[in-house]
Write a protein that holds these residues in place. Structure first.
Motif, PDB file in Angstrom:
ATOM      1  N   GLN A 241       0.835  -1.195   0.000  1.00 32.05           N
ATOM      2  CA  GLN A 241       0.000   0.000   0.000  1.00 32.05           C
ATOM      3  C   GLN A 241       0.872   1.247   0.000  1.00 32.05           C
ATOM      4  OE1 GLN A 241      -2.515   0.418   3.402  1.00 32.05           O
ATOM      5  NE2 GLN A 241      -3.993   1.707   2.366  1.00 32.05           N
ATOM      6  N   GLU A 242       0.442   2.235  -0.771  1.00 23.04           N
ATOM      7  CA  GLU A 242       1.229   3.464  -0.885  1.00 23.04           C
ATOM      8  C   GLU A 242       1.311   4.143   0.479  1.00 23.04           C
ATOM      9  OE1 GLU A 242      -0.471   5.882  -3.881  1.00 23.04           O
ATOM     10  OE2 GLU A 242      -0.064   4.471  -5.501  1.00 23.04           O
ATOM     11  N   PRO A 243       2.528   4.463   0.962  1.00 25.50           N
ATOM     12  CA  PRO A 243       2.672   5.044   2.301  1.00 25.50           C
ATOM     13  C   PRO A 243       2.113   6.458   2.372  1.00 25.50           C
ATOM     14  CG  PRO A 243       4.779   5.061   1.149  1.00 25.50           C
ATOM     15  CD  PRO A 243       3.820   4.280   0.283  1.00 25.50           C
ATOM     16  N   VAL A 244       1.615   6.806   3.545  1.00 30.35           N
ATOM     17  CA  VAL A 244       1.144   8.166   3.799  1.00 30.35           C
ATOM     18  C   VAL A 244       2.223   8.891   4.590  1.00 30.35           C
ATOM     19  CG1 VAL A 244      -1.298   7.596   3.687  1.00 30.35           C
ATOM     20  CG2 VAL A 244      -0.075   7.247   5.806  1.00 30.35           C
ATOM     21  N   HIS A 247       4.111   6.112   8.037  1.00 28.48           N
ATOM     22  CA  HIS A 247       3.985   4.778   7.462  1.00 28.48           C
ATOM     23  C   HIS A 247       4.218   3.722   8.545  1.00 28.48           C
ATOM     24  CE1 HIS A 247       5.439   1.688   4.236  1.00 28.48           C
ATOM     25  NE2 HIS A 247       4.265   1.380   4.760  1.00 28.48           N
ATOM     26  N   THR A 249       4.966   0.219   9.534  1.00 25.91           N
ATOM     27  CA  THR A 249       5.652  -0.814   8.742  1.00 25.91           C
ATOM     28  C   THR A 249       5.454  -2.234   9.269  1.00 25.91           C
ATOM     29  OG1 THR A 249       7.680  -0.447  10.014  1.00 25.91           O
ATOM     30  CG2 THR A 249       7.428   0.796   7.979  1.00 25.91           C
ATOM     31  N   LYS A 343       9.255   9.269   9.585  1.00 25.81           N
ATOM     32  CA  LYS A 343       8.062   8.855   8.849  1.00 25.81           C
ATOM     33  C   LYS A 343       7.809   7.347   8.886  1.00 25.81           C
ATOM     34  CE  LYS A 343       7.145  13.043   7.601  1.00 25.81           C
ATOM     35  NZ  LYS A 343       7.157  13.488   6.208  1.00 25.81           N
ATOM     36  N   LYS A 344       8.803   6.549   9.206  1.00 30.39           N
ATOM     37  CA  LYS A 344       8.608   5.102   9.314  1.00 30.39           C
ATOM     38  C   LYS A 344       8.378   4.753  10.787  1.00 30.39           C
ATOM     39  CE  LYS A 344       9.640   4.752   4.942  1.00 30.39           C
ATOM     40  NZ  LYS A 344       8.568   4.598   3.939  1.00 30.39           N
TER      41      LYS A 344
END
Length: 472
Positions: A241-244, A247, A249, A343-344
């Protein structure tokens, strides 16, 4: 103009000489003559004189209209007033009239037997059709829910299917109208794949299982948000799925199996990842993805001791760093390194943790926390920063720490790490990345001060060189 008429004055006027007369509003004025100049002669209260025409202009027209209507019967059906009132009553009735059914119930509106029978039959038929339609809809919905609820898929069996799904399901770019969707598959391909791989015997069971995967958020629709499985719709595996902006994980699936103690779960995951690093394969990578999902359900409230929390978050930080770098690759520049830090994230005990948040807010309290995650923060010693994995090649060894001898083990690991990574010569000392970050966070970018604080862990050669430098 006819004279001798008596008119009520609509305005007042005060006489300015002997020829004029004073007229008050409401006085009855008898007109004798009018002049083209706009003046009238008349009598008011037995006084005769001139006054302006505008004093009686309006009422003059009204009086003429009244005179014309004197012979009209107000109660006549043709009178304007009666027609106006009747029109208002009719409009009010049309706007406020009750429904025909109410009028029939009150015996105000009567219809013939034939018409009444037809109306009753049509109403009953309409109601029956509505009930049948709603009944079919709810039966279908309840059947689907029951099928999902009775779907008996053990977690080990599901994990086995997921490993095969991620390694052999045909995934490619598909087009729909003017849109192109990458890394996806039609629902029909998933159904056929499940049957061809002998996971299910028929298409019906495969479709039910596909709906189960959709409800577990293992597959997600690419062009819709409806939780309804259709074979013509395109889907992605959750990991694709495309990360927002943030993300998560470790959500290849929602964990529903048994959950162990936080430190034990993390230790097992680190061992599993260590084995995968030594002999990587696609199927092993999917198994690691599935195993890491267990962190979603661990209970951090059981970590009552501060040492336990420190060990847990140090191990979690190092596992997250290795896992994220292994899955997404090493950053090519500083901007991408910050993206990985901020972001991760991992979902742990229903809370979201990024690498930067664990470092700055949980371990070292460099930034305040204003949410429930504040209960997990600790006051770790600053030198622990040098044990945290980073995106450079000078990352500390991937060790699984425990609560029993954390301080002794961490000091030993740090000394061995510094011994291999410090490079010293006559005029230069090269420090690992962790020492430079230590200086930035705790010593106002003063590297010499950072080295003084870490003197217990630096090699003998570096320590000797620093002491000589101070003497000179």
């Amino acid at each position: 103009k006819q004279h001798g008429n008596t008119i009520v004055a609509t305005k007042s006027y005060k006489a300015k000489d002997e020829v004029e007369i004073t007229v008050k509003k409401g006085d009855k004025v008898t007109i004798i003559q009018t002049d083209e100049s706009g003046w009238c002669e008349g009598t008011v209260n037995n006084e005769r004189g001139w006054f302006p025409k505008y004093v009686i202009a309006t009422d003059e027209r009204k009086s003429e209209k009244t005179k014309e209507d004197e012979n009209v019967d107000v109660n006549s059906l043709t009178s304007i007033e009666h027609r106006s009132n009747a029109n208002k009553q009719l409009m009010n009735f049309l706007h406020t009239r009750p429904a025909p059914e109410d009028l029939r119930d009150r015996n105000i509106l009567r219809v013939g037997r034939r018409d009444s029978k037809m109306n009753i039959e049509s109403d009953e038929l309409t109601k029956r059709r509505k009930i049948e339609t709603l009944s079919k809809f709810f039966k279908k919905k309840i059947t689907k829910r029951n099928e999902i609820a009775t779907q008996q898929v053990e977690e080990p069996q599901l994990d086995k299917i997921l490993v095969a799904l991620y390694t052999s399901l045909p995934i490619s770019t598909h087009k729909k109208k003017y849109e192109a969707y990458e890394k996806c598959f039609p629902g029909s391909v998933l159904v056929e794949w499940l049957v061809d791989r002998n996971h299910f015997q028929d298409n019906s069971s495969a479709r039910t299982f596909s709906l189960y995967l959709l409800h577990r958020r293992i597959i997600v629709p690419v062009d819709s948000t409806a939780i309804e499985f259709k074979e013509k719709r395109f889907y992605r595996l959750k990991i694709h799925q495309e990360p927002v902006d943030l993300h998560i994980t470790n959500n290849i699936k929602t964990w529903k199996g048994p959950v162990g103690e936080p430190l034990e779960v993390l230790a097992n995951l680190m061992k599993k990842y260590q084995r995968f690093s030594e002999a990587p394969s696609h199927s092993e990578a999917v198994e690691v993805d599935i195993a890491i999902a267990e962190l979603q359900q661990v209970s951090l409230a059981t970590l009552s001791d501060e040492t336990d929390r420190t060990v847990f978050f140090v191990n979690l930080y190092n596992l997250m760093t290795e896992y994220i770098l292994g899955r997404f690759g090493e950053p090519e520049n500083e901007f991408m390194a910050k993206e990985i830090q901020n972001k991760k994230a991992f979902l742990v005990d229903t809370s979201v943790f990024t690498l930067d948040f664990i470092k700055r807010s949980i371990l070292f309290s460099l930034e305040p926390i204003s949410d429930p995650r504040a209960q997990f923060k600790v006051n770790a010693k600053p030198y622990i920063l040098c044990l945290l994995a980073n995106c450079s090649q000078q990352s500390p060894p991937f060790e699984c720490y425990n609560s029993r001898n954390f301080e002794e083990m961490s000091a030993t690991v740090l000394r061995q790490f510094f011994l291999s990574e410090f490079i010293s010569s006559v005029h230069m000392i090269s420090c690992p990345t962790g020492v430079q970050e230590y200086a930035t966070l705790f010593c106002e970018d003063k590297l010499d001060k950072a080295l003084q604080e870490l003197m217990d862990f630096v090699p003998e050669s570096v320590r000797y060189q620093l002491e000589e430098g101070e003497q000179e």
